[in-house]
Every structure is written in structure tokens, then in C-alpha cells.
Write an enzyme that holds these catalytic residues in place. Structure first.
Site, PDB file in Angstrom:
ATOM      1  N   SER A   1     -15.744   0.922  22.344  1.00 47.21           N
ATOM      2  CA  SER A   1     -15.276  -0.400  21.966  1.00 47.21           C
ATOM      3  C   SER A   1     -16.421  -1.189  21.346  1.00 47.21           C
ATOM      4  O   SER A   1     -17.011  -0.747  20.363  1.00 47.21           O
ATOM      5  CB  SER A   1     -14.669  -1.108  23.190  1.00 47.21           C
ATOM      6  OG  SER A   1     -13.916  -2.236  22.813  1.00 47.21           O
TER       7      SER A   1
ATOM      8  N   GLU B   1     -10.945   4.330  15.750  1.00 52.32           N
ATOM      9  CA  GLU B   1      -9.899   3.961  16.689  1.00 52.32           C
ATOM     10  C   GLU B   1      -9.903   2.447  16.799  1.00 52.32           C
ATOM     11  O   GLU B   1     -10.856   1.791  16.388  1.00 52.32           O
ATOM     12  CB  GLU B   1     -10.113   4.629  18.057  1.00 52.32           C
ATOM     13  CG  GLU B   1     -11.401   4.264  18.757  1.00 52.32           C
ATOM     14  CD  GLU B   1     -11.302   3.026  19.639  1.00 52.32           C
ATOM     15  OE1 GLU B   1     -10.203   2.692  20.095  1.00 52.32           O
ATOM     16  OE2 GLU B   1     -12.342   2.380  19.871  1.00 52.32           O
TER      17      GLU B   1
ATOM     18  N   HIS C   1      -9.039   3.406  22.979  1.00 51.17           N
ATOM     19  CA  HIS C   1      -8.368   2.496  23.900  1.00 51.17           C
ATOM     20  C   HIS C   1      -6.983   3.019  24.294  1.00 51.17           C
ATOM     21  O   HIS C   1      -6.277   3.619  23.487  1.00 51.17           O
ATOM     22  CB  HIS C   1      -8.193   1.124  23.248  1.00 51.17           C
ATOM     23  CG  HIS C   1      -9.468   0.387  22.998  1.00 51.17           C
ATOM     24  ND1 HIS C   1     -10.299   0.679  21.936  1.00 51.17           N
ATOM     25  CD2 HIS C   1     -10.052  -0.635  23.674  1.00 51.17           C
ATOM     26  CE1 HIS C   1     -11.345  -0.145  21.955  1.00 51.17           C
ATOM     27  NE2 HIS C   1     -11.214  -0.948  22.999  1.00 51.17           N
TER      28      HIS C   1
END
Length: 340
Positions: free
Chosen positions: A126, A221, A286
Site C-alpha cells: 500500500s 494493484e 488489498h
């Protein structure tokens, strides 16, 4: 059938850190947002159960003393990271959580003082994408895109298990299979792995810590982004030249980004004409059982089979000379705050 990779030069890996072993002290900190303390406690217990000794740094206990979305001010977060990188008793850095703030931390870090250090593993994803890019560019180290200490969500035991296997038994983590993946563009390619969260990759372009995708197998992603924003970020990667000469693309999860079919249509529009293999629906990122993805390691992607084969183990065996020094655990009262 002839091998399409015959005669291709073998890509090089970055400097791989040594694997972790039971008894290692690992730093747990955040360079981004405050961490959920209940989830952190559960993650720390899991690390101890695996035989590691987590050392919790002050940023992981900061609940937003500077701004609500930051785990302390920039000096605290960068100071924790600097201390962990330079402490000979710390074998690796496992980030507590993501959120927002890593770009500010990178800007504050005295990178020139770290050149020449022996590599340590850094693991997270992230917002942590930006720091994994930075250590690749600034220090030449490989790292690990993986779940974090305060993990939650879908099948967290799977995600944690994948991370720990890669960190502690890397020789068993060289073949990565994506069982639900589908090729957007078929084919095979070799390159060095890189990438992470699309927002962070796009926001790093134009900075001195952006890791170019040229010759690489790029992972992207994302989570909680509208389709038009995904389109815009992918277009930014194209227009900036970031995708020039990329070897292949792996698209991980795009959780809460709209209908999967619509997302894959955008991926096909923005990536399908690059002339390289493109794989979608890989379980990386995620909102899924997260399969750890090494950054900076030579690999071969077979988009038809949905497999990524690492040409080097993601971490290397530790030599006797690399055993971390022992020392007292760091606490909020003893951690130096003036390191910067």
C-alpha cells in the site's frame, strides 16, 4: 514449440537481504498513518509465535499526535526508519500499516548517510510501495511487497503465512502461482520485479525515488479508486514514459474499484497495446489472500500458466558474519528522536 525466451539475457536482481531466522529482532514501525492497536497486538503475537522478536518503535504507538492521518511528525517517522536501518541488532523492518505519509517520510530521510549499508529486508505494501521503490533506487536493495504486521481482511492467516514463508524460508518461495489469474495478453517474459500500489507509483513519477519499469515485470494493484482515476493514473504511467520497454505487467487486486469486468477493460485499453504479456486477477494487494511479491528480484512470468518463477530466491542465506548484534529492546522513552 520454440522457447520464446531462448537467448534472452538473464535479468539481474538487486542486492538481496539475508533471510530472517528464529530469534531475530525485527523493527515494527510505520512511516505512514496511525495503526489500529488491537490489530497490531495480534500481529505482534503472530511474529513471536513464528520465533521472531518484534521491537515496537514509537511511530507504531502514535495515534495521530501531529495530524490525524500521520503517525507522528515527519521527524519521528523518518527517525524510526533511520534508527532501524542503522541498528546492527535489527535484522529487518516489518511495517505495521500503510495509509498516507510515506512520501513525506522519504523526503525527510538522509539517504546519503545510508549508502554502503548491508541490506536489510523491508516488508509491507500500500503506502509502503513508495519506500520499497526508494530503497531500490537509493540503496540498490530488493524488498518484499507483502501484508503488514497489523493485517486484517480476507484470510489474514494466508497472507501472514505467505509473508513469513518468504522472509524465513525463501528457497521455498521461488514459484508463485496465481490460481485465479487470466491473461489479458498472453506470453512469457523475463525481468526484474517491481511495482505496488498504483497511486503510489503514479505519485512518485518525476521524483528521485521512482523506480523505472523499463525491463521489469511490473505489479500494479489498487483499492477504493473510481474507474476514471484508474484510467488517469495508467495514462500518466504511459505519457510519462514510465512504461517504456516494460517486460510484462501483473495486475493484482483492484478492491472496491468498481466492477471487475470494467476494471479489466480499462487495463486492456491502457496496457494491452504495449506488446508485452499482461496478467490480471493475481492475488496480490488489498482485499484478498495476499501472496507476497518480491521487489527487485529476477523473474520469469508465464501469463498463459499464471505463474511467476523467481530466478533467484527472494532473500539469500545469512552468513555467520551477518548475524545481528544483540541489544535491549527500543522503547518510546529510549528511542532517539534527534537522529535527523
Amino acid at each position: 514449440m520454440s522457447n520464446p525466451l531462448a537467448g534472452d539475457p538473464r535479468p539481474a536482481s538487486l542486492r538481496r537481504p539475508p533471510a530472517l531466522v528464529p530469534g531475530d529482532r525485527v523493527a515494527v514501525l510505520t512511516i505512514s498513518s496511525p495503526v489500529d492497536q488491537d490489530a497490531l497486538s495480534a500481529g505482534l503475537d503472530t511474529l513471536r509465535f513464528a520465533g521472531l522478536e518484534p521491537v515496537v518503535y514509537p511511530s507504531a504507538r502514535d495515534v495521530g499526535s501531529f495530524r490525524p492521518y500521520l503517525a507522528g511528525d515527519d521527524a519521528r517517522r523518518a527517525g524510526d526508519l533511520l534508527a532501524a536501518l542503522t541498528d546492527p541488532g535489527i535484522a529487518g523492518i516489518l511495517f505495521a500499516c500503510g495509509g498516507s505519509g510515506s512520501q513525506r517520510t522519504i523526503e525527510t530521510m538522509p539517504w546519503d548517510t545510508l549508502v554502503g549499508l548491508q541490506p536489510k529486508i523491508l516488508a509491507g505494501y500500500s503506502d509502503v510501495t513508495a519506500i520499497l521503490e526508494a530503497v531500490a533506487v537509493k540503496l540498490g536493495w530488493s524488498s518484499l511487497l507483502s501484508t503488514m504486521v497489523a493485517t486484517s481482511g480476507v484470510r489474514p492467516h494466508y497472507s501472514y503465512g505467505s509473508m513469513l514463508r518468504t522472509l524465513m524460508r525463501p528457497e521455498q518461495a521461488t514459484t508463485i502461482c496465481y490460481p485465479d489469474a487470466v491473461p489479458i495478453r498472453a506470453g512469457r517474459a523475463r525481468g526484474m520485479t517491481l511495482g505496488g500500489c498504483l497511486t503510489l507509483l503514479a505519485s512518485s513519477i518525476g521524483t528521485d525515488s521512482s523506480l523505472p519499469a523499463s525491463g521489469g515485470i511490473l505489479l500494479i494493484e489498487e483499492t477504493e479508486e473510481e474507474d476514471y482515476r484508474l484510467d488517469r493514473m495508467l495514462t500518466q504511467l504511459r505519457r510519462s514514459g514510465y512504461l517504456r520497454d516494460v517486460a510484462a505487467v501483473i495486475a493484482g487486486t483492484f478492491t472496491d474499484c468498481g466492477e471487475q469486468a470494467a476494471v479489466e477493460q480499462i487495463l486492456a485499453e491502457r496496457l494491452g497495446d504495449l506488446g508485452v504479456p499482461v496478467l490480471a486477477r493475481a492475488n496480490v494487494g488489498h482485499g484478498c489472500p495476499f501472496q507476497a511479491f518480491p521487489i527487485g528480484v529476477a523473474a520469469e512470468l508465464d501469463a498463459d500458466a499464471g505463474t511467476l518463477t523467481l530466478l533467484d530466491p527472494p532473500l539469500r542465506p545469512r552468513s555467520a558474519a551477518e548475524a545481528p548484534a544483540t541489544g535491549a529492546a527500543i522503547t518510546a522513552s529510549s528511542q532517539p528522536q534527534g537522529a535527523l
